[in-house]
Every structure is written in C-alpha cells, then in structure tokens.
Design a protein around this motif. Structure first.
Motif: not given
Length: 468
Positions: A128-137, A153-169
């Motif tokens: 999956l490609f992130g961003g407006t035209g893919d993941a967010l749509k 649950e897995l305890g990795i929510g704060d481990k990622f450097l940048n999840l902005s292109q996959f985050t909606l609301d």
C-alpha cells in the motif's frame, strides 16, 4: 437339551461360583452373623492411574492472501525478508497458509488495487502506498483495517518515525516498511577517469554532464516508459526551484503548478532533454533498462531512490561496477526558493490490511505485523537491502551499517535541514495521473513547460474543488 441351552447353563453356573467365592473363605456365612463388608480396594497412586490420551485439537486450515511487489532480481533481498516473515507467521498461527501474489508495483497501485477496493474485495494483506490518493482515500471509504489498537497491543505505536501518510483522523491505516530518499548515483571510476569530482553545486553538476557527453557517455541513465521514473527527478527539482513547502502546497492551494518557480523546474528538465543528457529513446525504456544503462557504463550518473543501493554490492547485478558507485544529493539551484539543504524523504510505501477479516485472519495479521515490524527486520532491511528504517533503531544497531552508500545516504539525511515528500503521496490520484501524461509529453516535445504547468493546475483545481 440343546447345545444352546447347555451353553447358557454353563455360563450361569460360572457366575454363581464367582459370587460364592466373593462371600467368604468357605463360600458361606454362619447363621446369625452379619456378613462382613468387603474391604475397600486400595486407592491407586497417581503414577499407577493410567493417563488419559491427549485429544488432538482439530485445526481448521485457512488461507490469507498477501499481495507484494517484491519481484525481480533487484528486489530479491526484500523478498527473502518477506519469505522469512511469512514462514515465521505460518509456524506461529495453527492452520495458516499465506497465498502470495507478486505484482509489479505500478500495476498493483494503479490497476489491480483500485479495482479491488472499488469492488470491496482487496487481498487481506497488500502493498500500500501512503497519502491522499491511496491509503487515506481507501481509509475514508472504510476499506482499511484500523491498526491503532493493534499497535498499542503490540507496544510499537511510538516506534515509527513518521506515520503521517497513513494516518486519518488520528487513526493509523497502514505501516511503512521503510523510508527512502532520492539522489544521484555515479560511477566512481568513470568520474576519476574524466577528472570529475562529485558535484556540490548546480554548476558543477551541469559541468559533469557536459564532460561525460563530450566523451561519448550519456550523463544520466533514464527509462521513462514508466513516467514515475523521470518524475522522481522532476519532484526534487520542484523542491529546489519552488521550495520544500511547494509539494504540500499543491493540495492546500498555496502553491501552483503554473507558477514561475514550478514551471522553471519543468523548463530545466526539458533543457536537459534537449541537450541530450538523458538516454536516447528513454520513452521506450523501462526502469530496469535505466539500471542496465548505468551498470554497463553507458551512463555516468543515475537519479534513483536509496532503495537501489543494495544492487551495487551484488556482483550478479552490478557486474564490474560492484563497490564502485558513489552517491550525492541534488545540489542547490541558483536563486532557488527556501532551504536548499532539504532532501526528498518518504515513509510512504508499506503494507495495508483489509477491514474485512475473520477472527483467524485477524490473528494472522497481528502476527504478521509483529514479525515484520521489529528491530531485527528493520536492521536486516537496512543492512541487506539498503532500505532506510521506518522505525527507531538504537545507535548500536545503526553502527552495524558498513555499506558506504547507505552510510553516505544516512549522513546526508542527518545533516539536511529537513525533508519534503514526493508529490504523488500528497496530491489526488487524478492529479498524479495527469503528471505522468504531461511529463511524457514534455519529453516527447509535445508540450512546453508552460503547457505542462497549465494542464496540471487545471486538474489540481478540479480535484481540490471536489473535496470542498
């Protein structure tokens, strides 16, 4: 008496004798005495008690579809990592079998996945490609699994450097497998042969191109049959000429495709086309052809993603160029807008998961995420394939990097003023599709830089208006 009756008589007699034997020593009880109660049988110890045979739990086999883009020789290291994750997950979840479907990147992104999303039947796990035209749509349409509780649950929510292109609301709907940047690879031996130093300025870059051309070498390998390939360079030129903020500005309206600064980026690309800096016949050449031009010494430089670095340590792919390739960022352009030390940087390609999962499929998804998104696999991707980590790694882990190109890439990113995304992860799908059509027209001489800017802005205005 018949034979049958004789048999019954014998059986009755035998039972009577057994009962008599149980009554007493002589088989009778004296008159007036109460028969003694039989002594209870001694209890058997746990060791003497026969153990019940364990019942085998019936496991219903089930399959989970997994769409990936790790096909071809250049992706073999990433495919090996995926195969190991698949094997570990299958061993962990009883009855699970993954059904792998390898598809070319652009076919998956622009043909198969959109059709499957529209029909509501995407694979259970997919590239999956992130961003407006893919993941967010797709997330807005309810097709993607909300990963927020799983990450907690897995305890990795704060481990990622940048999840902005996959985050909606505030909810996460996909996970980047790694990060990347794009810049120039160069043939070190060829540069030394012609007295060329790795360019640090725009003037030095164009002088290097002229030197190579005058010696019968194509300055920049290029394969533009897939329009996304030349758009990598165009995107970075826009970031230089119009400034890092321009990329996100197309969607917000603060930047315009037909502005003088963006048109200047298209004009510079067209100038290089006209000067013969790119591979002749580039519109008929694939991405793989571009690499072949470079590794066979027909071109001195190649603009590509950091993911390509693993090729140059593999003799089966780099041939005589193995270990003889350097890397540098696109230099600052004269009078460019904004901080010219910015690099293009993306955390926009990874995996998404269908919102329509059974209980067993959800267990498989959780195990897949756990087995893929961890320090071991992130470091392995960096060391084996040059994929920049999408998760935070310790200094000790990063110190294990020995590949000189990867070390140079990471050093350049560390010293950069910041990073801007590729516009295809920001703008709407219709806008990106138009950019592919327009860049090929520009290369073919069928549109001027001004024509391209006007056509792009027209589609952008329509797309922006439809979202209001």
């Amino acid at each position: 008496m018949t034979k049958q009756l004789k048999s019954v008589g014998v059986l009755v007699l035998g039972i009577a004798m057994v009962l008599a034997g149980c009554a007493g020593g002589n088989g009778t009880t004296p008159a007036g005495e109460t028969p003694a109660a039989p002594e209870p049988a001694p209890e058997q110890s746990a060791a003497e008690t026969p153990a019940e045979e364990p019942k085998e739990e019936t496991v219903e086999p089930f399959a989970v579809s997994l769409r990936h883009i790790q096909i071809g020789e250049a992706q073999k290291f990433r495919k090996a990592i995926l195969d190991d994750v698949v094997a570990a997950t299958e061993a962990e979840i009883p009855g699970l079998t993954f059904e792998l479907d390898g598809v070319e990147d652009q076919v998956n992104r622009f043909t198969k996945l959109p059709a499957e999303m529209a029909a509501g039947n995407p694979p259970k796990i997919f590239d999956l490609f992130g961003g407006t035209g893919d993941a967010l749509k797709y997330a807005a349409a309810g097709r993607l699994l909300d990963l927020t509780p799983i990450l907690a649950e897995l305890g990795i929510g704060d481990k990622f450097l940048n999840l902005s292109q996959f985050t909606l609301d505030g909810k996460v709907y996909g996970l980047p497998i790694g990060g990347n940047t794009e810049g120039f690879y160069y043939n070190q031996a060829m540069f030394e042969q012609y007295g060329i130093a790795p360019p640090k300025t725009w003037e030095e870059l164009e002088a290097a191109a002229e030197t190579l051309k005058s010696n019968g070498v194509t300055p920049f390998a290029m394969g533009s049959k897939g329009a996304w390939v030349p758009l990598m360079m165009v995107n970075t030129m826009i970031g230089r000429y119009a400034g890092p903020e321009s990329i996100n500005g197309f969607l917000s309206g603060s930047a315009k495709w037909n502005s003088p600064e963006v048109v200047a980026a298209f004009a510079k690309y067209k100038e290089w086309v006209d000067k013969g800096y790119f591979t002749k016949g580039e519109l008929g050449l694939e991405y793989a052809d571009m690499l072949n031009q470079f590794v066979t010494g027909k071109a001195g430089m190649m603009f590509d993603g950091s993911w390509r670095s693993s090729v140059f340590k593999d003799p089966e792919q780099a041939f005589d160029l193995t270990g003889k390739v350097g890397y540098f960022n696109m230099p600052a352009v004269p009078n460019g807008v904004g901080d010219q030390s910015f690099v293009n940087g993306n955390y926009g390609n990874g995996y998404g998961f269908s919102a329509d999962l059974t209980e067993n499929e959800l267990k498989a998804v959780k195990a897949f995420i756990k087995n893929l998104y961890n320090d071991e696999m992130q470091l392995r991707g960096l060391l084996e394939d040059g994929v920049l980590p999408s998760m935070k790694l310790s200094d000790d882990a990063l110190a294990k990097v020995e590949d000189p190109i990867v070390k140079e890439v990471m050093n350049l990113m560390k010293t950069a003023g910041g990073a801007f995304s590729h516009f295809d992860s920001v703008v709407q799908s219709d806008v990106y599709k138009e950019s592919e059509a327009q860049i090929q027209k520009l290369i073919a001489g069928q549109a001027s830089p001004e024509d391209v800017g006007e056509a792009m802005q027209k589609v952008q205005d329509t797309a922006n208006a439809s979202q209001q």
